[in-house]
Design a protein around this motif. Structure first.
Motif, mmCIF file in Angstrom:
data_model
loop_
_atom_site.group_PDB
_atom_site.id
_atom_site.type_symbol
_atom_site.label_atom_id
_atom_site.label_comp_id
_atom_site.label_asym_id
_atom_site.label_seq_id
_atom_site.Cartn_x
_atom_site.Cartn_y
_atom_site.Cartn_z
ATOM 1 N N ASP A 29 0.776 -1.238 0.000
ATOM 2 C CA ASP A 29 0.000 0.000 0.000
ATOM 3 C C ASP A 29 0.807 1.288 0.000
ATOM 4 O O ASP A 29 0.333 2.279 -0.510
ATOM 5 C CB ASP A 29 -1.077 0.013 1.100
ATOM 6 C CG ASP A 29 -0.588 -0.583 2.392
ATOM 7 O OD1 ASP A 29 0.637 -0.778 2.525
ATOM 8 O OD2 ASP A 29 -1.417 -0.858 3.264
ATOM 9 N N ASN A 111 -7.661 0.470 -2.726
ATOM 10 C CA ASN A 111 -7.827 0.443 -1.267
ATOM 11 C C ASN A 111 -8.708 -0.723 -0.854
ATOM 12 O O ASN A 111 -8.447 -1.393 0.135
ATOM 13 C CB ASN A 111 -8.419 1.759 -0.757
ATOM 14 C CG ASN A 111 -7.406 2.886 -0.788
ATOM 15 O OD1 ASN A 111 -6.205 2.641 -0.833
ATOM 16 N ND2 ASN A 111 -7.877 4.112 -0.781
ATOM 17 N N GLN A 114 -6.903 -4.028 -1.029
ATOM 18 C CA GLN A 114 -5.989 -4.255 0.106
ATOM 19 C C GLN A 114 -6.623 -5.157 1.173
ATOM 20 O O GLN A 114 -5.926 -5.829 1.903
ATOM 21 C CB GLN A 114 -5.608 -2.918 0.768
ATOM 22 C CG GLN A 114 -4.736 -2.033 -0.062
ATOM 23 C CD GLN A 114 -3.352 -2.607 -0.307
ATOM 24 O OE1 GLN A 114 -2.805 -3.307 0.535
ATOM 25 N NE2 GLN A 114 -2.798 -2.322 -1.468
ATOM 26 N N GLU A 115 -7.958 -5.113 1.270
ATOM 27 C CA GLU A 115 -8.637 -5.872 2.326
ATOM 28 C C GLU A 115 -8.901 -7.325 1.950
ATOM 29 O O GLU A 115 -9.419 -8.095 2.752
ATOM 30 C CB GLU A 115 -9.959 -5.182 2.686
ATOM 31 C CG GLU A 115 -9.740 -3.794 3.264
ATOM 32 C CD GLU A 115 -11.023 -3.185 3.809
ATOM 33 O OE1 GLU A 115 -11.894 -3.932 4.293
ATOM 34 O OE2 GLU A 115 -11.141 -1.954 3.744
ATOM 35 N N ASN A 117 -7.990 -11.316 0.840
ATOM 36 C CA ASN A 117 -6.925 -12.255 1.194
ATOM 37 C C ASN A 117 -6.073 -12.554 -0.046
ATOM 38 O O ASN A 117 -6.411 -12.130 -1.158
ATOM 39 C CB ASN A 117 -7.499 -13.531 1.835
ATOM 40 C CG ASN A 117 -8.317 -14.352 0.850
ATOM 41 O OD1 ASN A 117 -7.990 -14.465 -0.342
ATOM 42 N ND2 ASN A 117 -9.392 -14.951 1.336
ATOM 43 N N ILE A 161 -16.996 -3.692 0.248
ATOM 44 C CA ILE A 161 -15.964 -2.901 0.930
ATOM 45 C C ILE A 161 -16.083 -1.429 0.516
ATOM 46 O O ILE A 161 -16.027 -0.531 1.353
ATOM 47 C CB ILE A 161 -14.547 -3.445 0.606
ATOM 48 C CG1 ILE A 161 -14.366 -4.848 1.218
ATOM 49 C CG2 ILE A 161 -13.460 -2.495 1.129
ATOM 50 C CD1 ILE A 161 -13.133 -5.588 0.719
ATOM 51 N N SER A 165 -17.201 1.816 2.807
ATOM 52 C CA SER A 165 -16.314 2.953 3.003
ATOM 53 C C SER A 165 -16.982 4.265 2.609
ATOM 54 O O SER A 165 -16.416 5.332 2.790
ATOM 55 C CB SER A 165 -15.020 2.763 2.202
ATOM 56 O OG SER A 165 -15.312 2.840 0.819
#
Length: 169
Positions: A29, A111, A114-115, A117, A161, A165
């Motif tokens: 990141d 972004n 990134q969350e 797996n 996600i 956000s």
């Protein structure tokens, strides 16, 4: 002085340098981590280049090395070692022609990624490269049907996600 092997290697890597940028963007990141990861991928590509037999496309092989390196690299505790001595120092990959951080939507997307797996990241990465469900499955050791289901679930997860956000596409 570069030898013919190095020249051929660098030419191939530069043709497919988008793989480096996308892999590092998905798995790291911060800018610093991305640069370290790109360097690490280059080193691993160079080390394994002698084993590349040309049985598959160079790009397919490069994906595998990039993803495996990214996953292993992130598992290691961030022991920053500056011993990049195993790759010739002049392995500079031409810089990318665009700056993804300027693109807000890409930023939001990355972004969210990134969350995910490791497996989900790999599925999305291959999908972004335009691979078929069959190719994604082959690269990850899944059946074509399994790859399709995994991809659909991963896309839904990314949407969740992003919604969570508060960003809108």
């Amino acid at each position: 002085m570069s030898n013919p092997t190095e020249t051929a290697f660098l030419k191939l890597v530069n043709q497919h340098k988008g793989i480096l940028y996308k892999a590092s963007r998905i798995y790291a990141d911060s800018v610093e981590d991305r640069e370290d990861l790109q360097q690490e991928i280059l080193i691993q590509l160079w080390k394994s280049y002698q084993n590349f037999k040309g049985n598959s496309e160079f790009s397919t092989w490069m994906y595998r090395v990039a993803i495996n390196t990214a996953i292993t690299y992130l598992k290691k505790e961030k022991k920053r070692s500056n011993n990049h001595t195993d790759a010739p120092a002049h392995f500079e990959v031409q810089q990318e022609d665009y700056n993804p951080t300027k693109d807000r939507q890409l930023e939001i997307f990355y972004n969210a990624v990134q969350e995910l797996n490791s497996l989900e990241k790999a599925v999305i990465f291959y999908f972004m490269e335009g691979m078929s469900h069959k190719e994604i499955g082959n690269n990850l050791g899944l059946s074509e049907g399994n790859a399709r289901v995994k991809l659909n679930r991963t896309k839904e997860k990314i949407q969740q996600i992003i919604k969570k956000s508060g960003y809108e596409f």
